[in-house]
Design a protein around this motif. Structure first.
Motif, mmCIF file in Angstrom:
data_model
loop_
_atom_site.group_PDB
_atom_site.id
_atom_site.type_symbol
_atom_site.label_atom_id
_atom_site.label_comp_id
_atom_site.label_asym_id
_atom_site.label_seq_id
_atom_site.Cartn_x
_atom_site.Cartn_y
_atom_site.Cartn_z
ATOM 1 N N CYS A 1 -6.925 4.843 -16.633
ATOM 2 C CA CYS A 1 -8.292 5.168 -16.634
ATOM 3 C C CYS A 1 -8.783 6.186 -17.043
ATOM 4 N N GLY A 2 -9.613 6.170 -18.274
ATOM 5 C CA GLY A 2 -10.203 7.662 -18.766
ATOM 6 C C GLY A 2 -11.117 8.149 -17.721
ATOM 7 N N ALA A 3 -12.097 7.227 -17.375
ATOM 8 C CA ALA A 3 -13.142 7.697 -16.324
ATOM 9 C C ALA A 3 -12.680 8.247 -15.073
ATOM 10 N N ILE A 4 -11.328 7.899 -14.345
ATOM 11 C CA ILE A 4 -10.802 8.606 -13.271
ATOM 12 C C ILE A 4 -10.424 9.846 -13.591
ATOM 13 N N LYS A 5 -9.741 9.994 -14.779
ATOM 14 C CA LYS A 5 -9.082 11.194 -15.146
ATOM 15 C C LYS A 5 -10.046 12.290 -15.413
ATOM 16 N N ALA A 6 -11.263 11.959 -16.019
ATOM 17 C CA ALA A 6 -12.496 12.816 -16.334
ATOM 18 C C ALA A 6 -13.122 13.255 -14.933
ATOM 19 N N ALA A 7 -13.140 12.261 -14.007
ATOM 20 C CA ALA A 7 -13.829 12.632 -12.504
ATOM 21 C C ALA A 7 -12.977 13.737 -11.950
ATOM 22 N N GLN A 8 -11.912 13.922 -12.152
ATOM 23 C CA GLN A 8 -10.922 14.767 -11.577
ATOM 24 C C GLN A 8 -11.231 15.994 -12.124
ATOM 25 N N LEU A 9 -11.915 16.173 -13.197
ATOM 26 C CA LEU A 9 -12.467 17.861 -13.531
ATOM 27 C C LEU A 9 -13.237 18.443 -12.624
ATOM 28 N N ASP A 10 -13.011 19.737 -12.868
ATOM 29 C CA ASP A 10 -14.044 20.478 -12.188
ATOM 30 C C ASP A 10 -15.540 20.331 -12.407
ATOM 31 N N GLU A 11 -16.418 20.523 -11.341
ATOM 32 C CA GLU A 11 -17.770 19.923 -11.608
ATOM 33 C C GLU A 11 -18.402 20.625 -12.616
ATOM 34 N N GLU A 12 -18.189 21.941 -12.916
ATOM 35 C CA GLU A 12 -18.907 22.569 -13.897
ATOM 36 C C GLU A 12 -18.407 22.030 -15.176
ATOM 37 N N THR A 13 -17.292 21.450 -15.463
ATOM 38 C CA THR A 13 -16.907 20.848 -16.782
ATOM 39 C C THR A 13 -17.766 19.472 -16.791
ATOM 40 N N ILE A 14 -17.683 18.678 -15.866
ATOM 41 C CA ILE A 14 -18.455 17.519 -15.836
ATOM 42 C C ILE A 14 -19.951 17.788 -16.169
ATOM 43 N N LYS A 15 -20.588 18.667 -15.580
ATOM 44 C CA LYS A 15 -22.008 19.081 -15.782
ATOM 45 C C LYS A 15 -22.511 19.019 -17.162
ATOM 46 N N LYS A 16 -21.356 19.387 -18.013
ATOM 47 C CA LYS A 16 -21.775 19.682 -19.568
ATOM 48 C C LYS A 16 -21.765 18.483 -20.266
ATOM 49 N N GLU A 17 -21.316 17.191 -19.623
ATOM 50 C CA GLU A 17 -21.321 15.893 -20.252
ATOM 51 C C GLU A 17 -22.958 15.393 -20.166
#
Length: 342
Positions: free
Chosen positions: A227-243
């Motif tokens: 699942c790509g969403a679960i993999k992406a959710a394990q990135l650090d918050e700063e990286t996620i907030k760039k989405e």
């Protein structure tokens, strides 16, 4: 002076006529093929209608009436009852079936068929529904799927109402078509698909509608391998907030339900992937089990909530974290998701 008209010899005239004749023949053949195809489809439709009419009208497959049906029911010859308010009427021209086929169906018959299906769905227990779901998945991964298709009559009955027995909160991933994975047909499943099978306002509201209004017997929260969403959710918050804002919000919501400290201790990539997905699913099941209204249904043996993991490579769905009435058979005995499985 008169215009000069190019002359054509006899051979050119003959060739032109031949080409015109061939073109005309091709057009006629095409029209004839379309007509035959139309006739074949019409015959198939009439056969579907006749079969459905026999089932609803009380006839056996050989066309003979069952006991308690036919002329003894009080319907005059050549007439049929459409509803108690309209009495008897002759079959209209649009319902007349070609010689050799039974008469067609009406919306009243479709309504009766829908009511019968709803009654059958209501009579099943959550355990029976979950077992049938497992059987459907077994047919899928063993390569014996039935691919249940509805006849014209059955599709028409679905216009009036739906009576699914299962609601599935699954992922939007194109590799996880829920109805196919469980070998189910039209009207069998109420499916909500969103990236990472996340539980938010809209997905929760959809499940509540299925539970309280459609009276489904089983709720499945299903994650899947890779699942790509679960993999992406394990990135650090700063990286996620760039989405983009909405995507970042969804990923952070998934991230909040993961036991990342424990997941960091799992070094095998495939095992890590599975445990992260299972952890997310188990968290969604836990959140649903906090709803007092849902737990009342569970304790009355009217509802079962269960987590599931779909392995794309094998086609197998593994069930876990079953929430059901105490004492009922546990189809999914295994616990999953680390702290959520304790």
């Amino acid at each position: 002076s008169s215009p000069i008209v190019p002359s054509m010899d006899r051979a050119e005239v003959i060739l032109g006529c031949v080409a015109l004749a061939v073109s005309a023949a091709a057009i006629v053949q095409s029209l004839d093929n379309r007509r035959r195809r139309h006739d074949q489809l019409l015959v198939q439709l009439l056969q579907d209608r006749g079969s459905a009419a026999r089932r609803v009208g009380g006839q056996d497959q050989d066309g003979s009436p069952r006991s308690g049906s036919g002329p003894a029911s009080g319907s005059p010859s050549g007439l049929r009852r459409v509803s108690s308010s309209s009495g008897f009427r002759r079959v209209s021209s649009c319902e007349t079936i070609a010689e050799g086929f039974p008469e067609g169906f009406t919306m009243e018959e479709a309504r009766e068929h829908a009511q019968q299906g709803a009654s059958e769905a209501k009579s099943r227990t959550p355990t029976e529904v979950l077992l049938e779901l497992q059987r459907g998945n077994a047919r899928f991964w063993m390569g014996t799927a039935q691919r249940p298709e509805k006849s014209a009559f059955e599709r028409r009955s679905l216009i009036l109402s739906q009576y699914p027995s299962v609601a599935v909160l699954g992922c939007s991933d194109s590799r996880v078509p829920v109805e196919i994975v469980f070998d189910q047909g039209l009207g069998d499943l109420f499916v909500i698909r969103v990236a990472g099978n996340g539980l938010d306002v809209s997905t929760s509201a959809s499940l509540q509608f299925a539970i309280h209004h459609l009276k489904v017997k089983v709720v499945v929260v299903m994650g899947h391998e890779g699942c790509g969403a679960i993999k992406a959710a394990q990135l650090d918050e700063e990286t996620i907030k760039k989405e983009p804002a909405d995507l970042a919000k969804a990923l952070l919501g998934i991230k909040s339900g993961l036991d990342e400290k424990r997941l960091k201790c799992i070094h095998d990539p495939r095992a890590h992937d599975r445990e992260a997905v299972v952890c997310n699913v188990a968290n969604q099941v836990k959140q649903l089990a906090k709803d007092p209204a849902l737990m009342d249904l569970v304790n009355n043996d009217e509802l079962t909530i269960v987590g599931a993991f779909y392995e794309i490579s094998s086609g197998i769905v593994d069930f876990f974290n079953q929430v059901s009435v105490p004492g009922s058979p546990k189809i999914a005995n295994r616990k999953g998701g680390g702290q959520w499985g304790k």
